[in-house]
Design a protein around this motif. Structure first.
Motif, mmCIF file in Angstrom:
data_model
loop_
_atom_site.group_PDB
_atom_site.id
_atom_site.type_symbol
_atom_site.label_atom_id
_atom_site.label_comp_id
_atom_site.label_asym_id
_atom_site.label_seq_id
_atom_site.Cartn_x
_atom_site.Cartn_y
_atom_site.Cartn_z
ATOM 1 N N ARG A 1 27.804 12.486 -28.906
ATOM 2 C CA ARG A 1 28.170 11.581 -27.812
ATOM 3 C C ARG A 1 27.325 11.745 -26.567
ATOM 4 O O ARG A 1 27.656 12.513 -25.668
ATOM 5 N N VAL B 1 24.093 5.993 -20.566
ATOM 6 C CA VAL B 1 23.588 6.430 -21.869
ATOM 7 C C VAL B 1 22.358 7.304 -21.669
ATOM 8 O O VAL B 1 21.473 6.967 -20.893
ATOM 9 N N LEU C 1 27.913 -0.456 -28.797
ATOM 10 C CA LEU C 1 26.994 0.637 -28.496
ATOM 11 C C LEU C 1 26.534 1.320 -29.782
ATOM 12 O O LEU C 1 25.349 1.575 -29.975
ATOM 13 N N THR D 1 22.491 7.207 -30.121
ATOM 14 C CA THR D 1 23.378 7.891 -29.173
ATOM 15 C C THR D 1 24.372 8.774 -29.914
ATOM 16 O O THR D 1 24.871 9.721 -29.355
ATOM 17 N N PHE E 1 26.767 9.549 -24.248
ATOM 18 C CA PHE E 1 27.084 8.457 -23.340
ATOM 19 C C PHE E 1 28.453 8.691 -22.716
ATOM 20 O O PHE E 1 29.261 9.453 -23.234
#
Length: 64
Positions: A25, A50, A13, A20, A27
């Motif tokens: 954070r 996400v 990710l 992201t 997600f």
């Protein structure tokens, strides 16, 4: 679930969607499970939500 699998998904990710951000954070990693073995292979199924930033207009586009 193996403790290495969530870290593997997290690293992927951060590599593929760096916007992201690790600090902000944006997600949530949900429940995951190991799939297989089937045909000598084992996989990971991981739920991931996400928040992506809004789309920017395409270069040369009229913005509509």
């Amino acid at each position: 679930m193996d403790s290495g699998a969530p870290m593997m998904v997290y690293n992927a990710l951060m590599c593929c969607l760096p916007q992201t951000g690790a600090r902000g954070r944006r997600f949530v990693m949900g429940q995951g499970k190991i799939l297989g073995p089937q045909g000598g292979c084992v996989g990971v199924e991981q739920r991931l939500t996400v928040v992506l930033p809004g789309c920017a207009p395409c270069p040369g586009g009229d913005g509509s």
